[in-house]
Every structure is written in C-alpha cells, then in structure tokens.
Design a protein around this motif. Structure first.
Motif, PDB file in Angstrom:
ATOM      1  N   ASP A 287      23.328  43.285  54.812  1.00 52.17           N
ATOM      2  CA  ASP A 287      24.786  43.268  54.702  1.00 52.17           C
ATOM      3  C   ASP A 287      25.367  42.685  55.987  1.00 52.17           C
ATOM      4  O   ASP A 287      25.377  43.331  57.039  1.00 52.17           O
ATOM      5  CB  ASP A 287      25.284  44.701  54.487  1.00 52.17           C
ATOM      6  N   LEU A 288      25.863  41.434  55.921  1.00 49.09           N
ATOM      7  CA  LEU A 288      26.394  40.793  57.118  1.00 49.09           C
ATOM      8  C   LEU A 288      27.635  41.497  57.647  1.00 49.09           C
ATOM      9  O   LEU A 288      27.884  41.516  58.855  1.00 49.09           O
ATOM     10  CB  LEU A 288      26.724  39.327  56.830  1.00 49.09           C
ATOM     11  N   ALA A 289      28.436  42.073  56.754  1.00 50.24           N
ATOM     12  CA  ALA A 289      29.620  42.812  57.204  1.00 50.24           C
ATOM     13  C   ALA A 289      29.207  43.995  58.073  1.00 50.24           C
ATOM     14  O   ALA A 289      29.790  44.249  59.138  1.00 50.24           O
ATOM     15  CB  ALA A 289      30.439  43.282  56.007  1.00 50.24           C
ATOM     16  N   ALA A 290      28.170  44.709  57.635  1.00 52.49           N
ATOM     17  CA  ALA A 290      27.669  45.842  58.419  1.00 52.49           C
ATOM     18  C   ALA A 290      27.057  45.355  59.734  1.00 52.49           C
ATOM     19  O   ALA A 290      27.217  45.994  60.780  1.00 52.49           O
ATOM     20  CB  ALA A 290      26.637  46.620  57.612  1.00 52.49           C
ATOM     21  N   GLU A 291      26.367  44.217  59.690  1.00 55.48           N
ATOM     22  CA  GLU A 291      25.786  43.655  60.907  1.00 55.48           C
ATOM     23  C   GLU A 291      26.880  43.288  61.917  1.00 55.48           C
ATOM     24  O   GLU A 291      26.728  43.492  63.123  1.00 55.48           O
ATOM     25  CB  GLU A 291      24.953  42.418  60.573  1.00 55.48           C
ATOM     26  N   SER A 292      27.979  42.736  61.398  1.00 55.67           N
ATOM     27  CA  SER A 292      29.073  42.362  62.304  1.00 55.67           C
ATOM     28  C   SER A 292      29.748  43.603  62.888  1.00 55.67           C
ATOM     29  O   SER A 292      30.118  43.623  64.070  1.00 55.67           O
ATOM     30  CB  SER A 292      30.092  41.484  61.575  1.00 55.67           C
ATOM     31  N   ARG A 293      29.900  44.646  62.073  1.00 58.17           N
ATOM     32  CA  ARG A 293      30.488  45.889  62.591  1.00 58.17           C
ATOM     33  C   ARG A 293      29.599  46.516  63.666  1.00 58.17           C
ATOM     34  O   ARG A 293      30.086  47.160  64.591  1.00 58.17           O
ATOM     35  CB  ARG A 293      30.722  46.883  61.454  1.00 58.17           C
ATOM     36  N   GLY A 294      28.293  46.320  63.523  1.00 57.83           N
ATOM     37  CA  GLY A 294      27.356  46.880  64.496  1.00 57.83           C
ATOM     38  C   GLY A 294      27.145  45.994  65.704  1.00 57.83           C
ATOM     39  O   GLY A 294      26.325  46.326  66.584  1.00 57.83           O
ATOM     40  N   GLY A 295      27.850  44.865  65.774  1.00 57.53           N
ATOM     41  CA  GLY A 295      27.738  43.982  66.927  1.00 57.53           C
ATOM     42  C   GLY A 295      26.510  43.105  66.928  1.00 57.53           C
ATOM     43  O   GLY A 295      26.208  42.432  67.916  1.00 57.53           O
ATOM     44  N   ARG A 296      25.764  43.089  65.793  1.00 55.62           N
ATOM     45  CA  ARG A 296      24.544  42.280  65.722  1.00 55.62           C
ATOM     46  C   ARG A 296      24.812  40.901  65.129  1.00 55.62           C
ATOM     47  O   ARG A 296      23.927  40.050  65.111  1.00 55.62           O
ATOM     48  CB  ARG A 296      23.492  43.022  64.897  1.00 55.62           C
ATOM     49  N   PHE A 297      26.027  40.704  64.633  1.00 55.61           N
ATOM     50  CA  PHE A 297      26.425  39.403  64.101  1.00 55.61           C
ATOM     51  C   PHE A 297      27.900  39.218  64.431  1.00 55.61           C
ATOM     52  O   PHE A 297      28.697  40.157  64.306  1.00 55.61           O
ATOM     53  CB  PHE A 297      26.202  39.354  62.583  1.00 55.61           C
ATOM     54  N   ARG A 298      28.284  38.017  64.862  1.00 54.52           N
ATOM     55  CA  ARG A 298      29.668  37.791  65.268  1.00 54.52           C
ATOM     56  C   ARG A 298      30.619  38.006  64.091  1.00 54.52           C
ATOM     57  O   ARG A 298      30.468  37.387  63.022  1.00 54.52           O
ATOM     58  CB  ARG A 298      29.834  36.371  65.799  1.00 54.52           C
ATOM     59  N   SER A 299      31.592  38.869  64.293  1.00 58.26           N
ATOM     60  CA  SER A 299      32.535  39.157  63.217  1.00 58.26           C
ATOM     61  C   SER A 299      33.400  37.943  62.885  1.00 58.26           C
ATOM     62  O   SER A 299      33.729  37.705  61.716  1.00 58.26           O
ATOM     63  CB  SER A 299      33.420  40.349  63.587  1.00 58.26           C
ATOM     64  N   ASP A 300      33.748  37.136  63.906  1.00 58.28           N
ATOM     65  CA  ASP A 300      34.578  35.966  63.625  1.00 58.28           C
ATOM     66  C   ASP A 300      33.806  34.931  62.802  1.00 58.28           C
ATOM     67  O   ASP A 300      34.370  34.265  61.929  1.00 58.28           O
ATOM     68  CB  ASP A 300      35.125  35.351  64.914  1.00 58.28           C
ATOM     69  N   LEU A 301      32.495  34.796  63.036  1.00 52.51           N
ATOM     70  CA  LEU A 301      31.682  33.887  62.225  1.00 52.51           C
ATOM     71  C   LEU A 301      31.539  34.428  60.807  1.00 52.51           C
ATOM     72  O   LEU A 301      31.613  33.668  59.832  1.00 52.51           O
ATOM     73  CB  LEU A 301      30.310  33.694  62.857  1.00 52.51           C
ATOM     74  N   TYR A 302      31.377  35.756  60.721  1.00 50.54           N
ATOM     75  CA  TYR A 302      31.279  36.363  59.384  1.00 50.54           C
ATOM     76  C   TYR A 302      32.535  36.066  58.567  1.00 50.54           C
ATOM     77  O   TYR A 302      32.458  35.630  57.413  1.00 50.54           O
ATOM     78  CB  TYR A 302      31.061  37.870  59.494  1.00 50.54           C
ATOM     79  N   PHE A 303      33.698  36.282  59.153  1.00 58.81           N
ATOM     80  CA  PHE A 303      34.941  36.065  58.410  1.00 58.81           C
ATOM     81  C   PHE A 303      35.166  34.585  58.101  1.00 58.81           C
ATOM     82  O   PHE A 303      35.775  34.252  57.080  1.00 58.81           O
ATOM     83  CB  PHE A 303      36.131  36.660  59.177  1.00 58.81           C
ATOM     84  N   ARG A 304      34.669  33.700  58.955  1.00 58.65           N
ATOM     85  CA  ARG A 304      34.789  32.268  58.689  1.00 58.65           C
ATOM     86  C   ARG A 304      33.931  31.889  57.468  1.00 58.65           C
ATOM     87  O   ARG A 304      34.334  31.077  56.636  1.00 58.65           O
ATOM     88  CB  ARG A 304      34.360  31.483  59.931  1.00 58.65           C
ATOM     89  N   LEU A 305      32.759  32.496  57.354  1.00 59.72           N
ATOM     90  CA  LEU A 305      31.842  32.173  56.253  1.00 59.72           C
ATOM     91  C   LEU A 305      32.207  32.882  54.954  1.00 59.72           C
ATOM     92  O   LEU A 305      31.897  32.401  53.861  1.00 59.72           O
ATOM     93  CB  LEU A 305      30.406  32.557  56.635  1.00 59.72           C
ATOM     94  N   ALA A 306      32.862  34.040  55.083  1.00 60.80           N
ATOM     95  CA  ALA A 306      33.038  34.923  53.931  1.00 60.80           C
ATOM     96  C   ALA A 306      34.234  34.565  53.066  1.00 60.80           C
ATOM     97  O   ALA A 306      34.918  35.451  52.547  1.00 60.80           O
ATOM     98  CB  ALA A 306      33.150  36.376  54.411  1.00 60.80           C
ATOM     99  N   ALA A 307      34.470  33.267  52.865  1.00 61.44           N
ATOM    100  CA  ALA A 307      35.519  32.878  51.911  1.00 61.44           C
ATOM    101  C   ALA A 307      35.152  33.373  50.513  1.00 61.44           C
ATOM    102  O   ALA A 307      36.018  33.665  49.688  1.00 61.44           O
ATOM    103  CB  ALA A 307      35.689  31.367  51.911  1.00 61.44           C
ATOM    104  N   ALA A 308      33.848  33.445  50.259  1.00 60.94           N
ATOM    105  CA  ALA A 308      33.356  34.002  48.991  1.00 60.94           C
ATOM    106  C   ALA A 308      31.994  34.621  49.264  1.00 60.94           C
ATOM    107  O   ALA A 308      31.248  34.144  50.128  1.00 60.94           O
ATOM    108  CB  ALA A 308      33.251  32.918  47.921  1.00 60.94           C
ATOM    109  N   GLU A 309      31.658  35.689  48.547  1.00 58.77           N
ATOM    110  CA  GLU A 309      30.377  36.367  48.727  1.00 58.77           C
ATOM    111  C   GLU A 309      29.735  36.625  47.376  1.00 58.77           C
ATOM    112  O   GLU A 309      30.421  36.969  46.405  1.00 58.77           O
ATOM    113  CB  GLU A 309      30.558  37.696  49.471  1.00 58.77           C
TER     114      GLU A 309
END
Length: 452
Positions: A287-309
């Motif tokens: 779950d990339l959203a969970a990874e971003s919340r945990g600081g293991r994945f950039r949240s700004d990159l996640y939101f840029r990619l997450a136009a659709a999931e």
C-alpha cells in the motif's frame, strides 16, 4: 438445483435409494434401468453427471461411458463398482472415467463426488464460454481472464482508465498480474502505437538509477563513452511502467517527482531539459499510501502518481477462477507440447481450491504447466505437485475435503450476493444462525472488515 444427475442401474432398489439421497442434497435426478435408456435421456437433455453401475446386463457401465463421451466428452462419468471390480474401475479412470465408488457406497462420499463432478462439468462449460468470448474479443478478456466479480470489476476499471491519459498506481500481491494490467492500459488506449517500457526499480543499483531512467551524455562518469537515452525518453509517446516503485531510493524519488511535474528530464552530465511525453504507471506490492504515511515513500510523489489507483485481487479472493485459470494454462501448455491433457480428479480440485496461492496467478500458471507437461518428480497429480516442499504432508481426510468444499460454496455465494446474509441464506437454504457459525468457523469476513 446443485446439478443434473443421470443415475443408471439395473437394480430398482439401488436406483431409487440413490435418487432419493441425491434429491435430498438438491440435485435434479433422472434414472435409467440400462444403457440404451440412458443414451436416449442423454440426447433429450444432457446431464451434468452420469452415475452408472459398472456391471449391467447387455451393455456395461464402461461401454456406456464410452458412448457418453462420444456424445459429449466433457460429461463426467462416475462408476459404482463391486469390490472385485476395483482394478477394472481404475483402468476405466485411465480411459476417462471421472471417479468410482465401491458398493455399498457411503452416501456422504457419494454426494461429495457428485458435487465435484458437477463443478467439473460447469467449469468445462465456463471454459468453453470463455474461449468463445476470448476469440470474439481478442482484447481485455483475453488478458484479464476470470468470471469472478473482482475480475469483472477490474476489467471495467481498466477499460475506463485506458482511454484517459492520467498516471495510474497499480497495487497487488506478487504474481497478481500488475504488468499484465499495465500493458492492457497501454494497448487499449491512445498510446498503443508507441513504446511500452517496463522498468523494475528493485533490480537497478542505486548509483545507476539516474542514468538508467534519464540517460547520460558522453563522459558524464567513468565508462560513459557515448551518450545514451534513458527509459523516459525511450518511452516517448507511450507508457513507462515503474514496477516495484516502493523499492526506489528516497533521494531519487524527488527527481522522479520533478520530472513528472515539469514533464522534462535532464540527462546525467547535461544542463539541457529534454521534454518527455509519457504516461507513467507505478506498480507496487504494498500500500503506497501507507508507505508514504510511514515516511518510506514520498507523499508528494504518491499524490502526483495517484490520479487513479487499481487494486488487483489476490487469487484466493477469486473463487472458482482458480479452476478456470488452471484449465486455461494447462490446456495451453498441453497444446503447445502436442500432448493430451489428463482430466482433473477430485483430489486435484480439492487441492486447487484449498491452496492459499501465495504466488497468485504466477504460481498457479507454473503448477498448471508442470501438471500438463508431467515435469513434477512426484508425479502428475496436482495435490502431489503442491505438496512438494511439504515433506510428510498428510493426505486430506473426507471430513477435510467436505469442509473445504463447504467453505468454497459459502464464500462463492457470499461474493455472488455482495455479502448479503439474507440472500445467501435463501440461496443455500440454511438458517441465518447456521450461516453465521460456518462463516466464523471458516474465517469468512467481508473484505475491509476486521470483525465477523
């Protein structure tokens, strides 16, 4: 009804007792006193299963089986045998009999074998229907195979997103088909005539990330003798799949974010911006959203990619798609090798439905191909292939097999009725309390809920 059964026996008492028992189990039963009458009934309305005595006057059960298979090779034939006929019954199974039961038969085992045979027949019909649809469509259904509700919903989402140009995140366990979905999004969309480029982020050393994705100029680093375009430029006009993107080092994620924001990249060793026109599909096991919340994945990159999931279902969540996919891959492997495909036995169906499939479709395809090609050192049985790596694993008892089948039926009904308890109790004919107890017994919980 649970299925249509044709019972053939020259003894009235046997025919009547079997008919009564199977009807209590919900089967639609017709009876025949001999093979000629049975063939007449079969031509009027083909049953799901033929249950025949092995020894009958004039035409034996074995000869009847051959006639049935000449008329329709996919109708399972179960033989009732006396103790002394067991070797002959085993030989009949090599000829194509689905199974055999010794007289006096155990009624519960009879119901189980007939239910499995009905499942086999319906699977064959579904496979034929699917093959026709694949030949007619040649597109989405030939890529994302399955008749379950999760797969129907996934196909609809892929078709909807394929026509858009937005970036997409695809998540799912290992082996669920993330790259297959990404290719479908590309091939069914407006970018289909341009390149599809897949990059496994977990396989690129950290020091080579920038060069691999953005390219480099001659002399940019030791060994860079000439200029080279990266994956972003190579995918120009098309689609770039960043597989296992969760493995991408955090410092490089910032550079990917900038490239997506500006739709331009700089090759290593250059100050010139190179415009890029790519659609990015990011695939992840977790779950990339969970990874971003945990600081293991950039949240700004996640939101840029997450136009659709898109969340891909695990194979264990897809019900009888397991059997359908196994038949599909095994038949393809057998055809490619020019070999006949051995029919699945009840133990094989049990093993396929009871297995958790941690490797999902990839694992199932491997097992199907080994079964079709007879490559397993332990034999051609699916159960034996799956037991490899589990030394001393015991054979499943009748109670285990009945429980596995009951769980499959209940789970399939729950998914079919979108987990409506009222609808499922009506379909299965059980009280609500009984259904609740069995759901608790088999740990059947609606997805997204943690309690029963």
């Amino acid at each position: 009804m649970s299925g249509a059964v044709l019972v053939v026996d020259d003894e009235d008492i046997v025919r009547d007792s079997v008919r009564q028992w199977l009807e209590l189990g919900g089967f639609a039963v017709r009876t025949a006193a001999g093979a000629e009458e049975a063939m007449r009934l079969l031509k009027e309305s083909p049953p799901d299963v033929v249950l025949s005595d092995f020894r009958m006057p004039q035409i034996s059960g074995l000869e009847l089986m051959r006639e049935v298979h000449r008329a329709d090779p996919d109708i399972p034939v179960v033989l009732l045998t006396a103790h002394g006929d067991v070797p002959l019954a085993v030989a009949a199974m090599r000829e194509g009999a689905y199974d055999f039961l010794q007289k006096p038969h155990d009624p519960e085992q009879l119901s189980l074998v007939i239910a499995r045979a009905v499942e086999r027949r319906r699977l064959k019909l579904q496979l034929g229907e699917l093959a026709g649809r694949l030949a007619a469509s040649g597109a989405i259904e030939s890529r994302l195979i399955g008749l379950s509700k999760p797969m129907a919903a996934l196909r609809a989402s892929v078709l909807e997103l394929a026509g858009h140009d937005r970036d997409v995140i695809v998540t799912g366990e290992t082996g669920t088909g993330k790259e297959v979905v990404a290719r479908a999004l590309h091939d069914l969309g407006p970018r289909a005539k341009f390149p599809f480029v897949a990059v496994n982020c977990a396989a690129i050393p950290a020091e080579l990330f920038e060069s691999e994705l953005f390219g480099h100029e001659a002399g940019a680093f030791t060994g860079a003798r000439g200029s080279r375009i990266g994956k972003f430029e190579h995918a120009s006009g098309g689609t770039l799949l960043l597989d296992e993107i969760e493995s991408m080092p955090l410092p490089f994620q910032a550079k990917i974010l900038r490239a997506l924001q500006e739709r331009a990249i700089e090759r290593v060793g250059s100050n010139r911006l190179v415009p890029i026109d790519v659609r990015v599909i990011a695939a992840a096991k977790g779950d990339l959203a969970a990874e971003s919340r945990g600081g293991r994945f950039r949240s700004d990159l996640y939101f840029r990619l997450a136009a659709a999931e898109l969340q891909l279902p695990a194979l264990r969540e897809r019900g009888n798609d397991v059997l359908l996919l196994f038949e599909h891959y095994a038949a393809a492997a057998a055809k490619g090798a020019g070999r006949a495909l051995s029919p699945l036995r009840p133990d094989d169906l049990d093993a396929l439905l009871a297995h958790d499939w941690p490797g999902n479709v990839r694992e199932l395809k491997n097992v199907a191909e080994r079964y079709a090609l007879g490559l397993a050192a332990t034999g051609r049985s699916v159960a034996e292939i799956l037991r490899r790596g589990e030394p001393g694993a015991p054979r499943r008892t009748l109670a285990d097999r009945v429980a596995a089948y009951e769980r499959t039926l209940i789970e399939a009904a729950l998914r079919e009725h979108d987990w409506s308890i009222a609808d499922v109790t009506e379909e299965l004919g059980v009280p609500r309390r009984t259904l609740n107890e069995k759901m608790a017994k088999y740990s059947l919980v609606r997805p997204g809920r943690k309690d029963g």
